[in-house]
Design an enzyme around this catalytic site. Structure first.
Site, PDB file in Angstrom:
ATOM      1  N   ARG A 183      -0.446   8.865   1.489  1.00 19.43           N
ATOM      2  CA  ARG A 183      -1.876   8.957   1.391  1.00 19.43           C
ATOM      3  C   ARG A 183      -1.893  10.695   1.835  1.00 19.43           C
ATOM      4  O   ARG A 183      -2.925  11.307   1.102  1.00 19.43           O
ATOM      5  CB  ARG A 183      -2.971   8.478   2.849  1.00 19.43           C
ATOM      6  CG  ARG A 183      -3.600   7.538   2.475  1.00 19.43           C
ATOM      7  CD  ARG A 183      -4.485   7.040   3.473  1.00 19.43           C
ATOM      8  NE  ARG A 183      -4.205   5.718   3.235  1.00 19.43           N
ATOM      9  CZ  ARG A 183      -4.079   4.741   3.922  1.00 19.43           C
ATOM     10  NH1 ARG A 183      -5.305   4.832   5.199  1.00 19.43           N
ATOM     11  NH2 ARG A 183      -4.131   3.761   3.428  1.00 19.43           N
ATOM     12  N   GLU A 185       0.842  -1.374   0.105  1.00 20.28           N
ATOM     13  CA  GLU A 185      -0.015   0.180   0.093  1.00 20.28           C
ATOM     14  C   GLU A 185       0.913   1.623  -0.117  1.00 20.28           C
ATOM     15  O   GLU A 185       2.308   1.134   0.300  1.00 20.28           O
ATOM     16  CB  GLU A 185      -1.035  -0.089   1.572  1.00 20.28           C
ATOM     17  CG  GLU A 185      -1.719  -1.273   0.740  1.00 20.28           C
ATOM     18  CD  GLU A 185      -3.205  -1.317   2.019  1.00 20.28           C
ATOM     19  OE1 GLU A 185      -3.207   0.041   2.910  1.00 20.28           O
ATOM     20  OE2 GLU A 185      -3.113  -2.135   2.678  1.00 20.28           O
ATOM     21  N   HIS A 238      -8.595   9.100   3.350  1.00 19.16           N
ATOM     22  CA  HIS A 238      -8.436   8.653   2.295  1.00 19.16           C
ATOM     23  C   HIS A 238      -8.695   8.862   1.150  1.00 19.16           C
ATOM     24  O   HIS A 238      -9.553   9.530   0.167  1.00 19.16           O
ATOM     25  CB  HIS A 238      -9.164   7.449   2.216  1.00 19.16           C
ATOM     26  CG  HIS A 238      -8.444   6.013   1.771  1.00 19.16           C
ATOM     27  ND1 HIS A 238      -8.787   5.256   0.256  1.00 19.16           N
ATOM     28  CD2 HIS A 238      -8.545   4.688   2.836  1.00 19.16           C
ATOM     29  CE1 HIS A 238      -8.255   4.532  -0.354  1.00 19.16           C
ATOM     30  NE2 HIS A 238      -7.772   3.895   1.820  1.00 19.16           N
ATOM     31  N   ARG A 251      -1.342   8.254   9.205  1.00 20.73           N
ATOM     32  CA  ARG A 251      -0.299   7.308   9.069  1.00 20.73           C
ATOM     33  C   ARG A 251       0.194   6.635   8.149  1.00 20.73           C
ATOM     34  O   ARG A 251      -0.927   6.357   7.056  1.00 20.73           O
ATOM     35  CB  ARG A 251      -2.040   6.485   9.753  1.00 20.73           C
ATOM     36  CG  ARG A 251      -1.843   5.259  10.071  1.00 20.73           C
ATOM     37  CD  ARG A 251      -3.452   4.559  10.161  1.00 20.73           C
ATOM     38  NE  ARG A 251      -4.172   5.192   9.208  1.00 20.73           N
ATOM     39  CZ  ARG A 251      -4.961   3.998   8.728  1.00 20.73           C
ATOM     40  NH1 ARG A 251      -4.090   2.746   8.342  1.00 20.73           N
ATOM     41  NH2 ARG A 251      -5.925   3.994   7.645  1.00 20.73           N
TER      42      ARG A 251
HETATM   43  C1  SIN Z   1      -6.814   0.242   2.385  1.00 20.30           C
HETATM   44  O1  SIN Z   1      -7.282  -0.747   2.290  1.00 20.30           O
HETATM   45  O2  SIN Z   1      -6.731   1.712   1.852  1.00 20.30           O
HETATM   46  C2  SIN Z   1      -7.592   0.483   4.392  1.00 20.30           C
HETATM   47  C3  SIN Z   1      -6.240   0.339   5.116  1.00 20.30           C
HETATM   48  C4  SIN Z   1      -5.988   1.755   6.182  1.00 20.30           C
HETATM   49  O3  SIN Z   1      -6.768   2.819   6.590  1.00 20.30           O
HETATM   50  O4  SIN Z   1      -5.021   1.355   6.672  1.00 20.30           O
END
Ligand code: SIN
Length: 549
Positions: free
Chosen positions: A299, A126, A249, A395
């Site tokens: 993010r 991610e 997000h 985060r």
């Molecule tokens: C996501 O799956 O994008 C969220 C994961 C997260 O917020 O840590």
């Protein structure tokens, strides 16, 4: 409204039934304590079941603790506590092994049709991670964890589960005028179906109420995320840290009927690219203008870039394009997301997915150490409600389930090791009954609904991804008015779940506004165009707020 004079006693009280609450309850109960686990709806309605991505944890032989620590610190933009980061990262593998022993299933390489050891977990990637290190259960990781831990709590004889019990306030000695340092004696909770306020006493009270999403108009959080944990702890005199760092997000599905469905960052981890429609109607990439990691940048960078592109172009959304992958591969890796997109006529294998940013996670919260201990004896906070220093100003993806898991373990251990101290200063079990009014006034119900909507809208418009001093001051003026209205009628009216939640979102909104006004720089998730630069002198400086009692 009735106030029950009976006092319900347990060794330990835990509020919240996501990963942090369930694991805290289990560990305390397994050590022999009696535990009341309170949750304001059904046990499985918290934020955890909505977590898609997974748990970031070093399990691969090609990965190291140092690299996970570095990625966390880099994302955290100078505000993480390195000792806390290292402690949580290093405790990860054992805590994850414990989850697996409890029956949580993580997707294996074999299930994904990959080469190598078929029983090894398949690792996702991610934003901000330089390695694949996210253990996942398909794209419903949180739901799988919740399933196993709810079953374990229901099977544990030491745990009594109180569903539909909404915590109103924690009971602390300073607010009762009792002598000595402030300590927590328990809490008041509204038994919603019976309309009774009950008093609970415990040697320890653990608050694990999750996030604050409902403070904003658009959020990935479920309806229950009203910031109750932070608000209750603040009213009790706990220190609250870094509430200006609200994570948006970048990729929430953009559709009128589905405004909170998350398109996991793991989709970008598998190669999805962000695009925007240009004047000629073509979809073009834009993240290369903002960060070397492009669509997989941390993010804060991605959410701000999307906000900027949408404002600049006037477009209502951007698109996430993973059409280079086959339908078969996408259905295997993202079965839930694939089906949800199909429901609105988007086939991920053929169509770019329309997405917008929305509130997702609060990096700030009740200030605790890594054991969840607050500045009030007997009061603990774990999970998103807490601010341990792991996340800093932003985060790192999938570090939150890791923190909830590890800190629930640490906090239960800390409580067990301090039972002798917690048994002191109990004031002979004293708890005054809850004072509450009985009046019902339909006009006031309208005011509650209006105030609720107003807060969420001005927080979105004025205290969102892009902030200015004037916007923050406008928000402050409005929240002061609303707070005064709530204070005026709160005590006279029937205590309803809506009124409790309104009081909580108003408290949290004001904490976010005050913290944002206090930070005179831009850092991580907090961007104020009146102070566009990061001030090196403010690295490692937390914004702390607390209420004088
Ligand atoms: C996501 O799956 O994008 C969220 C994961 C997260 O917020 O840590």
């Amino acid at each position: 409204m009735k106030s029950n004079s009976e006092i319900i006693e347990f060794d330990h009280l835990v509020v919240g039934s996501g990963l942090a609450g369930l694991m805290s309850a289990l560990k305390l109960a397994e050590a022999g304590g009696s535990v009341a686990l309170l949750t304001k709806r059904q046990i499985n309605e918290g934020s955890t079941p909505h977590a898609q991505g997974g748990i970031a944890c070093v399990t691969d032989s090609l990965d190291t603790f140092d690299e996970h620590v570095k990625d966390t610190l880099d994302a955290g933009a100078g505000l993480c506590r390195e000792d806390v980061v290292r402690c949580i990262v290093e405790a990860g593998p054992e805590a994850v092994a414990d989850l697996i022993r409890r029956g949580v299933h993580f997707t294996t390489r074999g299930e994904m049709g990959k080469t190598g050891d078929q029983n090894e977990p398949d690792l996702g990637r991610e934003g901000g991670h330089h390695k694949r290190r996210v253990l996942h259960s398909g794209d419903i990781t949180g739901a799988e964890i919740e399933r196993a831990l709810v079953a374990a709590c229901q099977a544990n004889k030491n745990i009594t589960i109180y569903e539909h019990h909404m915590a109103i306030d924690v009971i602390v000695t300073a607010r009762l005028g009792l002598p000595g340092a402030n300590r927590c004696l328990g809490l008041y909770a509204l038994d919603i179906p019976n309309g009774v306020v009950k008093s609970f006493r415990g040697l320890s009270t653990t608050i694990a109420c999750g996030g604050v999403g409902k403070v904003y108009l658009y959020t990935s959080n479920p309806d229950v995320a009203c910031g109750g944990g932070v608000a209750m702890c603040y009213r009790a005199g706990a220190k609250i840290a870094n509430m200006e760092f609200i994570q948006f997000h970048p990729t929430i599905l953009y559709h009128p009927q589905m405004r909170s469905f998350l398109i996991s960052e793991a989709v970008r981890g598998e190669g999805a690219v962000l695009k925007i429609r240009n004047k000629k109607g073509e979809l073009v990439e834009f993240m290369d203008k903002y960060h070397p990691m492009k669509s997989l940048a941390p993010r804060d960078v991605v959410a701000r870039a999307i906000d900027n592109e949408m404002k600049r172009s006037g477009e209502e959304c951007v698109f996430l394009d993973i059409t280079h992958q086959s339908e078969e591969a996408l259905r295997l890796r993202f079965p839930n997301i694939f089906e949800k997109c199909l429901e609105i006529g988007v086939n991920m294998a053929k169509d770019p997915i329309p997405v917008v940013p929305a509130e997702h996670y609060s990096c700030g919260g009740v200030k605790t150490d890594v054991n969840g201990a607050t500045n009030i004896a007997g009061l603990y906070a774990v999970g998103e409600t807490a601010c341990t220093g792991l996340h800093g100003a932003n985060r790192l993806a999938s570090n939150s389930l890791l923190e909830a898991l590890v800190c629930a373990n640490f906090s239960a251990k800390h409580i067990r090791e301090h039972l002798d101290e917690l048994r002191k200063n109990q004031f002979d079990g004293f708890v005054p009954p809850w004072h509450c009014g009985n009046a019902v006034n339909s006009d006031e119900q309208v005011v509650i609904a209006h105030n609720w909507d107003e807060i969420r809208r001005f927080m979105w418009d004025y205290v969102g991804i892009f902030r200015t001093n004037r916007r923050l001051e406008r928000a402050k003026a409005r929240i002061v008015l609303i707070r005064k209205e709530i204070e005026k009628y709160y005590w006279d009216f029937l205590v309803t779940p809506d009124l409790i939640e309104l009081r909580n979102i108003a408290t949290v909104a004001e904490l976010i506004i005050d913290s944002s006004l206090a930070r005179r720089e831009s850092r991580g998730l907090h961007y104020n165009s009146d102070y566009p630069d990061t001030d090196p002198a403010l690295a490692e400086v937390d914004t702390l707020l607390s209420r004088k009692l």
